[in-house]
Design a protein around this motif. Structure first.
Motif, PDB file in Angstrom:
ATOM      1  N   ALA A  17       0.812  -1.220   0.000  1.00  0.00           N
ATOM      2  CA  ALA A  17       0.000   0.000   0.000  1.00  0.00           C
ATOM      3  C   ALA A  17       0.837   1.257   0.000  1.00  0.00           C
ATOM      4  N   ASP A  18       2.025   1.208   0.566  1.00  0.00           N
ATOM      5  CA  ASP A  18       2.794   2.439   0.694  1.00  0.00           C
ATOM      6  C   ASP A  18       3.696   2.730  -0.503  1.00  0.00           C
ATOM      7  N   GLU A  20       4.482   4.190  -3.996  1.00  0.00           N
ATOM      8  CA  GLU A  20       3.896   5.255  -4.796  1.00  0.00           C
ATOM      9  C   GLU A  20       4.368   5.196  -6.246  1.00  0.00           C
ATOM     10  N   LYS A  25       6.718  -0.009  -6.777  1.00  0.00           N
ATOM     11  CA  LYS A  25       5.659  -1.018  -6.848  1.00  0.00           C
ATOM     12  C   LYS A  25       6.132  -2.273  -7.558  1.00  0.00           C
ATOM     13  N   ALA A  38      12.927   2.006   6.724  1.00  0.00           N
ATOM     14  CA  ALA A  38      12.759   3.153   5.840  1.00  0.00           C
ATOM     15  C   ALA A  38      14.054   3.420   5.076  1.00  0.00           C
ATOM     16  N   LYS A 146      12.468   8.069   0.489  1.00  0.00           N
ATOM     17  CA  LYS A 146      11.181   7.908  -0.195  1.00  0.00           C
ATOM     18  C   LYS A 146      11.322   7.300  -1.579  1.00  0.00           C
TER      19      LYS A 146
END
Length: 587
Positions: A17-18, A20, A25, A38, A146
């Motif tokens: 789900a996290d 982006e 993905k 992270a 990120k």
RNA sequence: CGGGGCGUAGCGCAGCCUGGUAGCGCGCCUGCCUUGGGCGCAGGAGGUCCCGAGUUCAAAUCUCGGCGCCCCGACCA
């Protein structure tokens, strides 16, 4: 033989789900990577195969110009103190203490370690030039990791460092890297651009970035459709159309006008019926610097003037000042300039006439140089001044290019309109100059027996980002395809039904023959329904699929090119020839 | 570091407001069946509900504290 049924390729039907961005993905879904924390990822089987292929290409090309080292990731504080970066790097440098309480850092780059070796070992100009490189993990305590593998805390970098006797030597080392980088990215099958870059905290002068266009990227690049001009937004310039100045009003001297409640550029321009281009944008900032006498850190006011419709580019400001700034607080504006925050202007203030002198600094963007009868705040609530002309009504400390280019402006070289794209940086080359060799005391003797400081360059490639950029560059709803040179396998062989002996044995035979011919082939021998195997084959980044199905009775299989979905019947005896032709370009 | 969100089975999620039996889809295991685009049927395994403290007869659910992860911003070789 690589049999899917025996391998660990944990594909997922759904993306976490996290995730982006596409690369995140798909790399997770395809079983290439798994997250540990992270910005920290493990490479699984497929990811590692791809990774190794990239490393092999980088190594092979780098060996053509340099020598590979392997440096420690754990660095003593002292060498970072020596270069001045222990203080400079702030929170981005991972720091730790050993049991004796000594400070250590995890390397984010290796200028210090390489320069330390150079300092101790290089004695004579006869030993120069040197190009030393390594492929090793790097660590950054990112504020915010990120975008999957795009911004992470641990990553693999190829970093290289050159040592030359003089600037001409550095030019040559730089050029060698430029050309080598082009070969590396070409071989990896990336579509990339080379752009002029800001050298940022690294110091130094000339610098180029190798960029791959993708919406997932974090950099903005400016490029010209008419010529080959391309630059990072932090560095890009453009040619501006001439602006008509306003006519002087009254006696031509600064003229106070009442502008009640009008604070923003837009408001004031509209209120006075002029264009923002005739307005001055005044930005108040603070920077910290060392006091020449006391040696203590103190604040220094920096006021920046921009054309009303222009945006300040922080990177340009940083490099003009050589240090970072922060916005001034309202109370500081009041205390220093006796002006309300919305009405600050450049008049009536004693500006430092050189950055080395005391007093507030007034930096004026070049777009305002030579302009006249501009409008700025009057340092007084609800008032602005008309008829302002730089150099006459206020004396700037300096003029500088401080403005961000916007799309559609004219190319500085040819005048064609410029475009702006987002991109990810996969490589960066710098002419460092003397910054590290000087501060760390590297010296060699020149021909005349005189001590000289070698001049350095530094050159990085983000290995992980090559993979990420390639995924960003080639994907659709079902998955992605990698360029054959960096794909974990070039071909996946998909028998539609392993229960049928003919299909099964044909698939095995084809796999054997292709492997014998030197191809990397994955045989999907799982006893799954064809739909499952096709979906997985589409997902995992392998550029070609051979479907072995009903047509085996005619000695024929289907070759599917993943990127285009183009399907072609090929007879089994011709299969090796076929791929030798199609994948000829691979190295 | 500012703002927002999330943490329940391998993955995706519901349950929480209004306290009482932990649930769904996918995946996984076994058997049968099926085999050109994530089949079908039957049976089954799998949970410290992020951690800790508190309130309560009783906490996934309420309170407090902590940790982790994601997004936006700031930052950034």
């Amino acid at each position: 033989m690589h049999r899917w049924s025996r391998l660990f390729i944990p594909t997922l039907r759904e993306a976490p789900a996290d995730a982006e961005v596409a690369s995140h993905k798909f790399l997770v879904r395809a079983g290439y990577i798994r997250q540990l924390a992270a910005g920290i990822y493990s490479y699984l089987f497929l990811g590692n195969r791809s990774f190794n292929k990239i490393v092999a290409i980088v190594r092979e090309e780098m060996d053509g110009i340099g020598q590979e080292f392997l440096l420690p990731a754990l660095h003593p504080r002292e060498i970072w103190e020596a270069s001045g970066r222990w203080a400079l790097m702030g929170g981005n440098l991972f720091r730790l203490k050993d049991r004796k309480g000594a400070d250590l850092a995890l390397g984010m780059t290796e200028e210090e370690v390489m320069t330390e070796i150079a300092r101790k070992e290089l004695r004579s100009y006869k030993q120069l030039p040197q190009i030393w490189y390594q492929i090793a993990p790097k660590f950054r305590d990112e504020l915010r990791p990120k975008s999957g593998l795009l911004r992470v805390r641990q990553f693999m970098m190829k970093d290289a460092y050159s040592f030359d006797i003089d600037a001409a030597g550095l030019d040559l080392s730089y050029k060698k890297h430029y050309e080598t980088y082009c070969r590396i990215f070409d071989r990896c099958g990336l579509k990339y651009m080379v752009v002029e870059a800001d050298s940022g905290a690294m110091g130094g002068k000339e610098s180029h970035e190798f960029m791959v266009r993708t919406p997932a990227g974090e950099d903005q690049i400016v490029s010209c459709g008419g010529c080959n001009y391309a630059a990072n937004l932090e560095k890009a310039t453009s040619r501006l159309a001439a602006v008509e100045d306003l006519a002087a009003e009254g006696d031509g001297k600064p003229l106070e006008v009442h502008t009640p409640g009008q604070k923003t550029i837009e408001d004031v321009a509209k209120f006075l019926g002029v264009s923002p281009r005739n307005k001055i944008k005044t930005l108040a900032l603070m920077t910290e610097e060392k006091d020449a006498q006391s040696g203590k850190m103190k604040l220094r006011a920096i006021v920046v003037l921009m054309r009303g419709d222009h945006q300040l580019n922080e990177a340009k400001l940083n490099s003009a000042l050589g240090k970072p700034t922060r916005p001034m607080e309202e109370s500081e504006i009041k205390a220093l300039f006796n002006s309300p925050a919305g009405y600050l202007g450049p008049t009536g203030i004693e500006w430092a006439q050189h950055v080395t002198k005391d007093g507030p600094v007034l930096l004026v963007d070049k777009a305002l140089e030579g302009r006249s009868n501009l409008i700025a705040g009057a340092n007084k609530e609800n008032y602005h001044l008309k008829n302002l002309t730089p150099g006459r009504d206020f004396q700037p400390t300096a003029y500088a290019d401080l403005r961000s280019v916007t799309a559609g402006e004219a190319c500085p070289n040819c005048g064609a309109p410029l475009g702006i794209d987002t991109a990810v940086e996969v490589g960066h080359i710098f002419k460092l100059g003397y910054r590290y060799s000087e501060s760390m005391g590297a010296r060699v003797l020149d021909k005349n027996g005189k001590e000289v400081t070698p001049i350095m360059g530094s050159y990085g490639i983000g290995i992980d980002r090559i993979l990420t950029a390639a995924v960003e560059q080639g994907n659709d709803d079902n998955g992605f395809w990698l360029p054959p040179a960096i794909a974990p396998f070039e071909i996946v062989v998909t028998p539609t039904n392993v229960g049928e002996e003919k299909v099964k044995s044909a698939a095995e035979e084809i796999t054997n023959r292709l492997e014998a011919a030197g191809f990397n082939v994955l045989l999907d021998d799982r006893d799954e329904r064809p739909g499952v195997k096709f979906k997985d084959a589409d997902l995992v980044g392998i550029p070609f699929r051979i479907t072995v199905g009903k047509k085996v009775t005619e000695d024929t299989v289907e070759v599917v090119q993943r990127s285009t979905r183009e399907i072609r019947d090929v007879t089994i005896p011709a299969i090796v020839d076929y791929f030798q032709r199609v994948l000829q370009a691979r190295t």
